[in-house]
Design a protein around this motif. Structure first.
Motif, PDB file in Angstrom:
ATOM      1  N   LYS A  37       0.825  -1.223   0.000  1.00  0.00           N
ATOM      2  CA  LYS A  37       0.000   0.000   0.000  1.00  0.00           C
ATOM      3  C   LYS A  37       0.851   1.261   0.000  1.00  0.00           C
ATOM      4  O   LYS A  37       1.874   1.310   0.693  1.00  0.00           O
ATOM      5  CB  LYS A  37      -0.936   0.003   1.208  1.00  0.00           C
ATOM      6  CG  LYS A  37      -0.208   0.084   2.536  1.00  0.00           C
ATOM      7  CD  LYS A  37      -1.154  -0.121   3.709  1.00  0.00           C
ATOM      8  CE  LYS A  37      -0.399   0.027   5.016  1.00  0.00           C
ATOM      9  NZ  LYS A  37      -1.162  -0.478   6.165  1.00  0.00           N
ATOM     10  N   VAL A  44      -6.185  -6.628   3.055  1.00  0.00           N
ATOM     11  CA  VAL A  44      -5.983  -6.655   4.510  1.00  0.00           C
ATOM     12  C   VAL A  44      -6.669  -5.506   5.238  1.00  0.00           C
ATOM     13  O   VAL A  44      -6.638  -5.433   6.470  1.00  0.00           O
ATOM     14  CB  VAL A  44      -4.471  -6.677   4.867  1.00  0.00           C
ATOM     15  CG1 VAL A  44      -3.772  -7.854   4.206  1.00  0.00           C
ATOM     16  CG2 VAL A  44      -3.782  -5.373   4.483  1.00  0.00           C
ATOM     17  N   MET A  51       3.148  -7.798  12.050  1.00  0.00           N
ATOM     18  CA  MET A  51       3.517  -6.802  11.061  1.00  0.00           C
ATOM     19  C   MET A  51       5.003  -6.505  11.280  1.00  0.00           C
ATOM     20  O   MET A  51       5.693  -7.261  11.958  1.00  0.00           O
ATOM     21  CB  MET A  51       2.637  -5.548  11.222  1.00  0.00           C
ATOM     22  CG  MET A  51       1.177  -5.899  11.524  1.00  0.00           C
ATOM     23  SD  MET A  51      -0.066  -4.612  11.283  1.00  0.00           S
ATOM     24  CE  MET A  51       0.636  -3.180  12.010  1.00  0.00           C
ATOM     25  N   SER A  52       5.492  -5.400  10.729  1.00  0.00           N
ATOM     26  CA  SER A  52       6.934  -5.126  10.835  1.00  0.00           C
ATOM     27  C   SER A  52       7.419  -5.131  12.279  1.00  0.00           C
ATOM     28  O   SER A  52       8.514  -5.614  12.572  1.00  0.00           O
ATOM     29  CB  SER A  52       7.258  -3.763  10.208  1.00  0.00           C
ATOM     30  OG  SER A  52       7.047  -3.814   8.823  1.00  0.00           O
ATOM     31  N   ARG A  78       2.079 -10.018   7.761  1.00  0.00           N
ATOM     32  CA  ARG A  78       1.843  -8.920   6.817  1.00  0.00           C
ATOM     33  C   ARG A  78       2.859  -7.809   7.045  1.00  0.00           C
ATOM     34  O   ARG A  78       2.788  -7.093   8.033  1.00  0.00           O
ATOM     35  CB  ARG A  78       0.423  -8.366   7.019  1.00  0.00           C
ATOM     36  CG  ARG A  78      -0.675  -9.449   7.062  1.00  0.00           C
ATOM     37  CD  ARG A  78      -2.027  -8.819   7.380  1.00  0.00           C
ATOM     38  NE  ARG A  78      -1.999  -7.991   8.575  1.00  0.00           N
ATOM     39  CZ  ARG A  78      -2.299  -8.417   9.802  1.00  0.00           C
ATOM     40  NH1 ARG A  78      -2.680  -9.652  10.019  1.00  0.00           N
ATOM     41  NH2 ARG A  78      -2.215  -7.583  10.830  1.00  0.00           N
ATOM     42  N   VAL A  79       3.808  -7.669   6.136  1.00  0.00           N
ATOM     43  CA  VAL A  79       4.916  -6.736   6.364  1.00  0.00           C
ATOM     44  C   VAL A  79       4.963  -5.651   5.289  1.00  0.00           C
ATOM     45  O   VAL A  79       5.024  -5.957   4.097  1.00  0.00           O
ATOM     46  CB  VAL A  79       6.252  -7.502   6.409  1.00  0.00           C
ATOM     47  CG1 VAL A  79       7.414  -6.514   6.551  1.00  0.00           C
ATOM     48  CG2 VAL A  79       6.272  -8.497   7.562  1.00  0.00           C
ATOM     49  N   GLY A  80       4.950  -4.398   5.735  1.00  0.00           N
ATOM     50  CA  GLY A  80       5.111  -3.265   4.823  1.00  0.00           C
ATOM     51  C   GLY A  80       6.403  -2.517   5.093  1.00  0.00           C
ATOM     52  O   GLY A  80       7.393  -2.648   4.369  1.00  0.00           O
ATOM     53  N   THR A  81       6.411  -1.770   6.187  1.00  0.00           N
ATOM     54  CA  THR A  81       7.501  -0.838   6.501  1.00  0.00           C
ATOM     55  C   THR A  81       8.893  -1.465   6.485  1.00  0.00           C
ATOM     56  O   THR A  81       9.834  -0.875   5.939  1.00  0.00           O
ATOM     57  CB  THR A  81       7.233  -0.208   7.890  1.00  0.00           C
ATOM     58  OG1 THR A  81       5.904   0.321   7.874  1.00  0.00           O
ATOM     59  CG2 THR A  81       8.218   0.890   8.194  1.00  0.00           C
ATOM     60  N   ARG A 114       5.929   4.791   5.215  1.00  0.00           N
ATOM     61  CA  ARG A 114       4.965   5.395   4.301  1.00  0.00           C
ATOM     62  C   ARG A 114       4.854   6.887   4.578  1.00  0.00           C
ATOM     63  O   ARG A 114       5.039   7.322   5.719  1.00  0.00           O
ATOM     64  CB  ARG A 114       3.595   4.733   4.478  1.00  0.00           C
ATOM     65  CG  ARG A 114       3.566   3.299   4.015  1.00  0.00           C
ATOM     66  CD  ARG A 114       2.221   2.650   4.280  1.00  0.00           C
ATOM     67  NE  ARG A 114       2.005   2.371   5.690  1.00  0.00           N
ATOM     68  CZ  ARG A 114       2.426   1.283   6.333  1.00  0.00           C
ATOM     69  NH1 ARG A 114       3.093   0.353   5.680  1.00  0.00           N
ATOM     70  NH2 ARG A 114       2.182   1.112   7.605  1.00  0.00           N
TER      71      ARG A 114
HETATM   72  C1  LIG Z   1      -0.272  -1.511   6.632  1.00  0.00           C
HETATM   73  C2  LIG Z   1      -0.699  -2.801   7.222  1.00  0.00           C
HETATM   74  C3  LIG Z   1       0.254  -3.776   7.560  1.00  0.00           C
HETATM   75  C4  LIG Z   1       1.753  -3.571   7.415  1.00  0.00           C
HETATM   76  O1  LIG Z   1       2.208  -2.852   8.509  1.00  0.00           O
HETATM   77  P1  LIG Z   1       3.769  -2.457   8.676  1.00  0.00           P
HETATM   78  O2  LIG Z   1       3.847  -2.000  10.061  1.00  0.00           O
HETATM   79  O3  LIG Z   1       4.040  -1.388   7.676  1.00  0.00           O
HETATM   80  O4  LIG Z   1       4.552  -3.681   8.424  1.00  0.00           O
HETATM   81  C5  LIG Z   1      -0.220  -4.978   8.087  1.00  0.00           C
HETATM   82  N1  LIG Z   1      -1.535  -5.212   8.266  1.00  0.00           N
HETATM   83  C6  LIG Z   1      -2.468  -4.293   7.943  1.00  0.00           C
HETATM   84  C7  LIG Z   1      -3.905  -4.627   8.178  1.00  0.00           C
HETATM   85  C8  LIG Z   1      -2.089  -3.062   7.421  1.00  0.00           C
HETATM   86  O5  LIG Z   1      -3.030  -2.156   7.128  1.00  0.00           O
END
Ligand SMILES: *Cc1c(COP(=O)(O)O)cnc(C)c1O
Length: 254
Positions: free
Chosen positions: A39, A99, A224-225, A240-243, A249
Motif C-alpha cells: 500500500k 488486509v 507486522m513489521s 503482513r509486512v510493509g515498513t 509510508r
Molecule cells: C499496513 C498494514 C500492515 C503492514 O504494517 P507495517 O507495520 O508497515 O509492516 C499490516 N496489516 C495491515 C492490516 C495493514 O493495514
C-alpha cells in the motif's frame, strides 16, 4: 544503490527474520508465509518485488488494490509493453491479499480481484463478497478479523475493524456456509497500546476454537513489521509486512 537493490537487501533481511522467528518458536523455518503489504508504494516496487520472487501482495484500499492488480496482470501478460519487463516472474501468479477494512459498497469489487480477504468482520459483508465472487466466477478465501481490543466499545473506537471474539465463531460458520467463499482462518492486528504477546495469545485461542468447528480453517494472519516475532511465537501462518521492506509510508497516507 538502486531501489531494486534496496528492496532485495531488505527482503533477504525480512525473510531471515521470519525464518529465525519460526525456528525460535520450534516451528519449521517456512511455517509462516510473508505477505508484502505494498500500500502507498508504486507499481514499480511491486514489479521489483515480483522479480525477487514475492508471490503474496497485500493492499488495504479497494481503489489502489484494484488498480495495481490490473496493472500487474497486464504487465505480466504483456511484458514487452513494460520497461520493467525483466522484472516479471513466469509461472508464479501473484496472490492478492486484501488486509484493510472492507467498505460495504466496495465488497463486490474486492471479491473480483482479491484471492484472500483478511478482514471480514460483520455479517453484512458476506452477501456482497459472495455476489462479487460469483459474478467473477471465483472462490475467495476469507479470514474472519478478530478485534483484540478490551471490549466492543474499544473495538469500535479503534477504527481498525474486527469482530469481538464472542462473535467470531458464528461469523466463521456463516462464511463456511457460503458457496463462493472459503473459510481459511482468522486475522488480527494487535491493539496499539497492548502487549503483542498477550494479544496474539488471545488470537491463538480464538483461532483454536474456529479450527475446532472448521478443521480446514488453519490460517492465522498476524504480525507486522514491529511484532512479527511475537505473532509467529503464537502460531501466525501469514505475516503482513510493509515498513520493514518498503520503508516508512508518507505520514498522511495509510
Ligand atoms: C499496513 C498494514 C500492515 C503492514 O504494517 P507495517 O507495520 O508497515 O509492516 C499490516 N496489516 C495491515 C492490516 C495493514 O493495514
Amino acid at each position: 544503490m538502486t531501489r531494486a537493490e534496496e528492496l532485495a537487501q531488505r527482503l533477504v533481511a525480512v525473510r531471515a527474520r521470519l525464518a529465525a522467528a519460526c525456528v525460535a518458536a520450534d516451528r519449521p523455518s517456512d511455517a509462516a508465509r510473508l505477505v508484502v503489504v505494498s500500500k502507498t508504494w508504486p507499481l514499480s516496487d511491486v514489479l521489483a518485488l515480483r522479480a525477487l520472487g514475492v508471490r503474496d501482495l497485500g493492499e488495504n484500499r479497494d481503489e489502489e488494490a484494484a488498480t495495481k492488480a490490473a496493472a500487474l496482470r497486464a504487465a505480466e501478460r504483456h511484458p514487452e509493453q513494460d520497461d520493467l519487463g525483466s522484472a516479471l516472474v513466469a509461472g508464479s501468479r501473484p496472490v492478492w491479499h486484501f488486509v484493510g477494512r472492507v467498505q460495504s459498497s466496495k465488497a463486490r469489487s474486492v471479491a473480483s480481484y482479491a484471492d484472500v480477504v483478511h478482514s471480514l468482520d460483520r455479517p453484512s459483508l458476506l452477501s456482497a463478497l459472495a455476489r462479487g465472487a460469483e459474478r467473477a466466477g471465483r472462490v475467495v478465501e476469507v479470514l474472519v478479523q478478530v478485534s483484540l481490543e478490551d471490549d466492543e466499545q474499544a473495538a469500535a473506537a479503534s477504527g481498525r475493524g474486527g469482530a469481538t471474539p464472542d462473535r467470531v465463531r458464528r461469523l466463521a460458520d456463516q462464511v463456511a456456509g457460503t458457496d463462493a467463499l472459503r473459510l481459511a482462518g482468522v486475522m488480527a492486528v494487535a491493539p496499539l497500546q497492548a502487549d503483542p504477546d498477550h494479544a496474539f495469545a488471545r488470537l491463538a485461542a480464538v483461532a483454536a476454537a474456529v479450527r475446532g468447528d472448521h478443521p480446514s480453517a488453519v490460517e492465522i494472519s498476524a504480525g507486522m513489521s514491529g511484532d512479527l516475532e511475537q505473532a509467529v511465537a503464537h502460531g501466525a501462518t501469514l505475516v503482513r509486512v510493509g515498513t520493514a521492506l518498503l520503508g516508512r509510508r508518507p505520514p498522511l497516507l495509510r
